[in-house]
Design a protein around this motif. Structure first.
Motif, PDB file in Angstrom:
ATOM      1  N   UNK A   1       0.823  -1.212   0.000  1.00 26.29           N
ATOM      2  CA  UNK A   1       0.000   0.000   0.000  1.00 26.29           C
ATOM      3  C   UNK A   1       0.853   1.256   0.000  1.00 26.29           C
ATOM      4  N   UNK A   2       1.938   1.215   0.743  1.00 26.58           N
ATOM      5  CA  UNK A   2       2.865   2.354   0.755  1.00 26.58           C
ATOM      6  C   UNK A   2       3.494   2.551  -0.621  1.00 26.58           C
ATOM      7  N   UNK A   3       3.991   1.464  -1.208  1.00 25.09           N
ATOM      8  CA  UNK A   3       4.696   1.575  -2.487  1.00 25.09           C
ATOM      9  C   UNK A   3       3.774   2.025  -3.617  1.00 25.09           C
ATOM     10  N   UNK A   4       2.499   1.656  -3.559  1.00 21.87           N
ATOM     11  CA  UNK A   4       1.581   2.104  -4.606  1.00 21.87           C
ATOM     12  C   UNK A   4       1.275   3.594  -4.504  1.00 21.87           C
ATOM     13  N   UNK A   5       1.539   4.188  -3.368  1.00 24.85           N
ATOM     14  CA  UNK A   5       1.262   5.607  -3.156  1.00 24.85           C
ATOM     15  C   UNK A   5       2.495   6.497  -3.314  1.00 24.85           C
ATOM     16  N   UNK A   6       3.637   5.917  -3.663  1.00 26.99           N
ATOM     17  CA  UNK A   6       4.872   6.701  -3.754  1.00 26.99           C
ATOM     18  C   UNK A   6       4.754   7.798  -4.818  1.00 26.99           C
ATOM     19  N   UNK A   7       4.211   7.474  -5.966  1.00 26.89           N
ATOM     20  CA  UNK A   7       4.046   8.484  -7.006  1.00 26.89           C
ATOM     21  C   UNK A   7       3.098   9.590  -6.545  1.00 26.89           C
ATOM     22  N   UNK A   8       2.022   9.195  -5.882  1.00 29.40           N
ATOM     23  CA  UNK A   8       1.079  10.178  -5.353  1.00 29.40           C
ATOM     24  C   UNK A   8       1.732  11.040  -4.282  1.00 29.40           C
ATOM     25  N   UNK A   9       2.696  10.471  -3.556  1.00 31.50           N
ATOM     26  CA  UNK A   9       3.401  11.240  -2.540  1.00 31.50           C
ATOM     27  C   UNK A   9       4.162  12.391  -3.191  1.00 31.50           C
ATOM     28  N   UNK A  10       4.753  12.133  -4.358  1.00 27.08           N
ATOM     29  CA  UNK A  10       5.460  13.189  -5.078  1.00 27.08           C
ATOM     30  C   UNK A  10       4.524  14.305  -5.509  1.00 27.08           C
TER      31      UNK A  10
ATOM     32  N   UNK B   1      -0.527  13.999  -2.997  1.00 27.84           N
ATOM     33  CA  UNK B   1      -1.876  13.459  -2.831  1.00 27.84           C
ATOM     34  C   UNK B   1      -1.884  12.067  -2.195  1.00 27.84           C
ATOM     35  N   UNK B   2      -0.803  11.676  -1.567  1.00 31.44           N
ATOM     36  CA  UNK B   2      -0.731  10.342  -0.959  1.00 31.44           C
ATOM     37  C   UNK B   2      -1.686  10.257   0.218  1.00 31.44           C
ATOM     38  N   UNK B   3      -2.240   9.075   0.397  1.00 28.67           N
ATOM     39  CA  UNK B   3      -3.136   8.834   1.533  1.00 28.67           C
ATOM     40  C   UNK B   3      -2.933   7.415   2.023  1.00 28.67           C
ATOM     41  N   UNK B   4      -3.345   7.176   3.253  1.00 22.09           N
ATOM     42  CA  UNK B   4      -3.289   5.828   3.810  1.00 22.09           C
ATOM     43  C   UNK B   4      -4.521   5.066   3.349  1.00 22.09           C
ATOM     44  N   UNK B   5      -4.304   3.976   2.657  1.00 21.62           N
ATOM     45  CA  UNK B   5      -5.397   3.197   2.093  1.00 21.62           C
ATOM     46  C   UNK B   5      -5.862   2.128   3.094  1.00 21.62           C
TER      47      UNK B   5
ATOM     48  N   UNK C   1      -2.175  12.995   3.123  1.00 25.05           N
ATOM     49  CA  UNK C   1      -1.358  12.812   4.319  1.00 25.05           C
ATOM     50  C   UNK C   1      -0.043  13.549   4.106  1.00 25.05           C
ATOM     51  N   UNK C   2       0.447  14.161   5.165  1.00 23.74           N
ATOM     52  CA  UNK C   2       1.722  14.861   5.114  1.00 23.74           C
ATOM     53  C   UNK C   2       2.815  13.926   4.605  1.00 23.74           C
ATOM     54  N   UNK C   3       3.676  14.457   3.734  1.00 24.65           N
ATOM     55  CA  UNK C   3       4.734  13.654   3.115  1.00 24.65           C
ATOM     56  C   UNK C   3       5.650  13.021   4.165  1.00 24.65           C
ATOM     57  N   UNK C   4       6.007  13.765   5.184  1.00 24.40           N
ATOM     58  CA  UNK C   4       6.890  13.247   6.228  1.00 24.40           C
ATOM     59  C   UNK C   4       6.267  12.090   6.987  1.00 24.40           C
ATOM     60  N   UNK C   5       4.985  12.211   7.294  1.00 27.88           N
ATOM     61  CA  UNK C   5       4.297  11.143   8.003  1.00 27.88           C
ATOM     62  C   UNK C   5       4.182   9.897   7.118  1.00 27.88           C
ATOM     63  N   UNK C   6       3.943  10.111   5.844  1.00 25.08           N
ATOM     64  CA  UNK C   6       3.823   8.989   4.922  1.00 25.08           C
ATOM     65  C   UNK C   6       5.159   8.260   4.779  1.00 25.08           C
ATOM     66  N   UNK C   7       6.231   9.023   4.662  1.00 28.91           N
ATOM     67  CA  UNK C   7       7.569   8.422   4.577  1.00 28.91           C
ATOM     68  C   UNK C   7       7.904   7.693   5.872  1.00 28.91           C
ATOM     69  N   UNK C   8       7.493   8.250   7.005  1.00 24.43           N
ATOM     70  CA  UNK C   8       7.760   7.611   8.300  1.00 24.43           C
ATOM     71  C   UNK C   8       7.123   6.229   8.371  1.00 24.43           C
ATOM     72  N   UNK C   9       5.902   6.089   7.859  1.00 25.59           N
ATOM     73  CA  UNK C   9       5.232   4.782   7.887  1.00 25.59           C
ATOM     74  C   UNK C   9       6.000   3.783   7.032  1.00 25.59           C
ATOM     75  N   UNK C  10       6.408   4.180   5.834  1.00 25.69           N
ATOM     76  CA  UNK C  10       7.180   3.282   4.973  1.00 25.69           C
ATOM     77  C   UNK C  10       8.528   2.924   5.578  1.00 25.69           C
TER      78      UNK C  10
END
Length: 117
Positions: free
Chosen positions: A22-31, A34-38, A94-103
């Motif tokens: 789920x994290x890896x599928x959102x990497x492009x959206x993170x750039x 628009x990334x979100x936790x699915x 979701x904030x980019x930093x928080x999203x990266x932290x989860x991954x």
């Protein structure tokens, strides 16, 4: 007992795959910002928690030694991941930093499991 333990190990890996996938599928959206936790990320983290606790219990019941410090560290990391995903699960972005932290924490948990001997 070995078959049951192996089933729970397989389910634990499915949970890891769901969370990390789920994290890896959102990497492009993170750039794009628009990334979100699915939902699969949340379900993967919950699966990891449930199967991890079951594995500790099954291994102890089977008479195997369990490294409680290692399990405690893995549990702490997973609880942080689960809390972040759970709290922000309904937000559109979701904030980019928080999203990266989860991954990163998920990856750290994988390395703890495989490299800590």
């Amino acid at each position: 007992m070995d078959v049951l333990i192996n089933v729970f190990v397989a389910l634990h890996i499915v949970g890891i795959a769901s969370l990390l996938g789920g994290f890896l599928t959102q990497v492009k959206a993170m750039g794009d910002g628009t990334a979100r936790f699915t939902p699969p990320m949340l379900h993967g983290a919950l699966t990891m928690l449930i199967t991890g606790v079951a594995l500790v219990g099954l291994n102890q019941a089977d008479g195997q030694t369990v490294d409680n410090i290692k399990i405690g560290v893995k549990l702490a990391v997973l609880i942080v991941v689960l809390a972040l995903v759970y709290v922000k699960r309904d937000e559109e972005r979701v904030d980019k930093g928080m999203f990266i932290a989860v991954g990163a924490l998920t990856t750290v948990n994988i390395f703890i499991a495989t490299l800590w001997t």
